[in-house]
Design a protein around this motif. Sequence first.
Motif, PDB file in Angstrom:
ATOM      1  N   SER A 211       0.829  -1.200   0.000  1.00  0.00           N
ATOM      2  CA  SER A 211       0.000   0.000   0.000  1.00  0.00           C
ATOM      3  C   SER A 211       0.865   1.253   0.000  1.00  0.00           C
ATOM      4  O   SER A 211       0.576   2.229  -0.710  1.00  0.00           O
ATOM      5  CB  SER A 211      -0.923  -0.004   1.226  1.00  0.00           C
ATOM      6  OG  SER A 211      -1.954   0.942   1.089  1.00  0.00           O
ATOM      7  N   VAL A 212       1.946   1.241   0.787  1.00  0.00           N
ATOM      8  CA  VAL A 212       2.880   2.371   0.794  1.00  0.00           C
ATOM      9  C   VAL A 212       3.503   2.550  -0.588  1.00  0.00           C
ATOM     10  O   VAL A 212       3.590   3.668  -1.116  1.00  0.00           O
ATOM     11  CB  VAL A 212       3.977   2.169   1.861  1.00  0.00           C
ATOM     12  CG1 VAL A 212       5.102   3.190   1.689  1.00  0.00           C
ATOM     13  CG2 VAL A 212       3.390   2.284   3.256  1.00  0.00           C
ATOM     14  N   ASN A 213       3.940   1.443  -1.181  1.00  0.00           N
ATOM     15  CA  ASN A 213       4.558   1.515  -2.509  1.00  0.00           C
ATOM     16  C   ASN A 213       3.589   2.052  -3.546  1.00  0.00           C
ATOM     17  O   ASN A 213       3.967   2.879  -4.390  1.00  0.00           O
ATOM     18  CB  ASN A 213       5.066   0.129  -2.924  1.00  0.00           C
ATOM     19  CG  ASN A 213       6.438  -0.183  -2.377  1.00  0.00           C
ATOM     20  OD1 ASN A 213       7.448   0.048  -3.025  1.00  0.00           O
ATOM     21  ND2 ASN A 213       6.492  -0.693  -1.152  1.00  0.00           N
ATOM     22  N   LEU A 214       2.327   1.594  -3.492  1.00  0.00           N
ATOM     23  CA  LEU A 214       1.321   2.056  -4.439  1.00  0.00           C
ATOM     24  C   LEU A 214       1.052   3.544  -4.261  1.00  0.00           C
ATOM     25  O   LEU A 214       0.946   4.291  -5.238  1.00  0.00           O
ATOM     26  CB  LEU A 214       0.032   1.259  -4.255  1.00  0.00           C
ATOM     27  CG  LEU A 214      -1.122   1.573  -5.210  1.00  0.00           C
ATOM     28  CD1 LEU A 214      -0.715   1.340  -6.671  1.00  0.00           C
ATOM     29  CD2 LEU A 214      -2.349   0.733  -4.862  1.00  0.00           C
ATOM     30  N   GLY A 215       0.959   3.983  -3.002  1.00  0.00           N
ATOM     31  CA  GLY A 215       0.705   5.392  -2.727  1.00  0.00           C
ATOM     32  C   GLY A 215       1.836   6.278  -3.197  1.00  0.00           C
ATOM     33  O   GLY A 215       1.622   7.279  -3.891  1.00  0.00           O
ATOM     34  N   VAL A 216       3.070   5.909  -2.846  1.00  0.00           N
ATOM     35  CA  VAL A 216       4.234   6.720  -3.224  1.00  0.00           C
ATOM     36  C   VAL A 216       4.429   6.727  -4.734  1.00  0.00           C
ATOM     37  O   VAL A 216       4.684   7.777  -5.343  1.00  0.00           O
ATOM     38  CB  VAL A 216       5.505   6.202  -2.515  1.00  0.00           C
ATOM     39  CG1 VAL A 216       6.749   6.895  -3.067  1.00  0.00           C
ATOM     40  CG2 VAL A 216       5.400   6.423  -1.014  1.00  0.00           C
ATOM     41  N   LEU A 217       4.313   5.545  -5.360  1.00  0.00           N
ATOM     42  CA  LEU A 217       4.491   5.452  -6.816  1.00  0.00           C
ATOM     43  C   LEU A 217       3.510   6.357  -7.549  1.00  0.00           C
ATOM     44  O   LEU A 217       3.884   7.068  -8.489  1.00  0.00           O
ATOM     45  CB  LEU A 217       4.312   4.007  -7.274  1.00  0.00           C
ATOM     46  CG  LEU A 217       4.449   3.737  -8.776  1.00  0.00           C
ATOM     47  CD1 LEU A 217       5.863   4.033  -9.239  1.00  0.00           C
ATOM     48  CD2 LEU A 217       4.069   2.306  -9.112  1.00  0.00           C
ATOM     49  N   ASN A 218       2.239   6.376  -7.103  1.00  0.00           N
ATOM     50  CA  ASN A 218       1.241   7.179  -7.787  1.00  0.00           C
ATOM     51  C   ASN A 218       1.406   8.676  -7.558  1.00  0.00           C
ATOM     52  O   ASN A 218       0.837   9.479  -8.297  1.00  0.00           O
ATOM     53  CB  ASN A 218      -0.164   6.739  -7.368  1.00  0.00           C
ATOM     54  CG  ASN A 218      -0.704   5.639  -8.256  1.00  0.00           C
ATOM     55  OD1 ASN A 218      -1.197   5.883  -9.346  1.00  0.00           O
ATOM     56  ND2 ASN A 218      -0.579   4.406  -7.796  1.00  0.00           N
ATOM     57  N   LEU A 219       2.159   9.053  -6.537  1.00  0.00           N
ATOM     58  CA  LEU A 219       2.401  10.477  -6.287  1.00  0.00           C
ATOM     59  C   LEU A 219       3.626  11.006  -7.029  1.00  0.00           C
ATOM     60  O   LEU A 219       3.895  12.208  -6.988  1.00  0.00           O
ATOM     61  CB  LEU A 219       2.569  10.723  -4.780  1.00  0.00           C
ATOM     62  CG  LEU A 219       1.272  10.678  -3.954  1.00  0.00           C
ATOM     63  CD1 LEU A 219       1.582  10.751  -2.474  1.00  0.00           C
ATOM     64  CD2 LEU A 219       0.319  11.804  -4.363  1.00  0.00           C
TER      65      LEU A 219
END
Length: 355
Positions: A286-294
Motif C-alpha cells: 500500500s505504501v509503494n502504491l501510494g508513493v508510486l502514484n504520487l
Amino acid sequence: MSMLFAIIALGALIFVHEFGHFLFAKLFGVGVEKFSLGFGPKVFGKKVGETEYLLSALPLGGYVKMVGEGEDVELSDEDIKRSFSHKHPLQRMAIVAAGPVFNLLSAWLIFIVIFMMGVPAVTTKVGEVMANKPAAKAGLKTGDLIAAIDGKPVNRWDEFAKIIAEGKIAPLQITVKRGTTPMTFTVTPESSTTKTILGDKVTRPVIGVVAAGDTVIDKFPVSEAFSRGTAQSWTMIKMTVLSMVRLVQRAIPLDTIGGPIMIVKMAGQQAAAGSVNFLAFVALLSVNLGVLNLLPVPILDGGHLVFFGIEVVIGRPVSKKTREIAQQIGLVLLISLMILAFYNDIARMFTGAKL
C-alpha cells in the motif's frame, strides 16, 4: 493459494485507492459514471444510481470514470455543474490526490492494528560471538542473555543493537545472565563499515555478536500502537522514496524490481507465515502504491497534480498538446517499467534466485 492471497491483497489496495477518488469526487459534487476494479472486459457489473460498479478482467489496477473527463465530451448545462473538468483546479487536485493518500492512510491503520495484534521481537540472547572481536575478547559467550548496558536494562535485540550502533568507540559495561548468574564485562566497540539495503556505506560501532533469533510476541495498547504504527508508516514511506532515488542513481540494481509474479509468490509466503506477516506485506504494498502514484510522472496521479498545480499558478490549463506529449512520455516510462518487472520475474524463475 498464493494467487488467491495476491488477489485479496491487490484487490483491497486497488479498492482503497479508487474509493479515495470516488469519495472526494462525490464530496465536491462530481458525477461518477463508473467505478471499476480491474481493466479491460467487464466480468460483472451493477448500476446503482448514476454509477456502474464493475469487476473487470485484468486485476492489475482500476479506475473511476467521472462526468466531464476529457475535453471532447459533450455536456449538458446540468452535467457541467457535475463535471470534473469544470471544477476548480484545487478541487481536482484533492480528488486526484485522494487515491494515493488513502493508500498511505490504509497502510498507517494496518500498522497500528499489527502492533495491537502483536509483533515478533527478537530477545537479547546471543547466538554467536565472533572470534577476535571486542565481545569475544571481553569474555562474552554464545547463550548469554544481555540484560543491561551501562546499567540501563535492555530486553530486545533491536534496542540493544541501536544503543551500540548509535554510541561511541568507548568502553561499555555490558551485563549478561549466564544461566542464572549475572556477569558484567567491559567491552570497547570497534568501527565497522558496511552497506545498507539502500546501497549507502555507513561506519558505526560494533562489538561482534549475533542474535540467537529467539522471539517473543509484543502486544501494545492502543495509544502505543498508534505511535509505533505512525513511526513505522513514516519509516516505510521514507524507505520507499529513498529506494526509488537509489534505483535511479543505480546504487540499487534494477534487477531488484519485481512485478506481478513476485507479488504472487511473496503473498503466498507471507500468508503462510501468519496473519501479521501478511498484513505487513499488504501495508508495504500500500505504501509503494501510494508513493508510486504520487511521483510527478504524466499518466500517474502525481503527473495530473503537476498539471493542475501549474494551472493554479498561471490561471489557465496547460495546453492540450503539451499534456498529450507528456502523457505519451509517461506511458512509455510506465510500460518500460512493467516490462522490466516482468523480465526480472521471469529471470528469477529460470535462475532460481530468491525473492
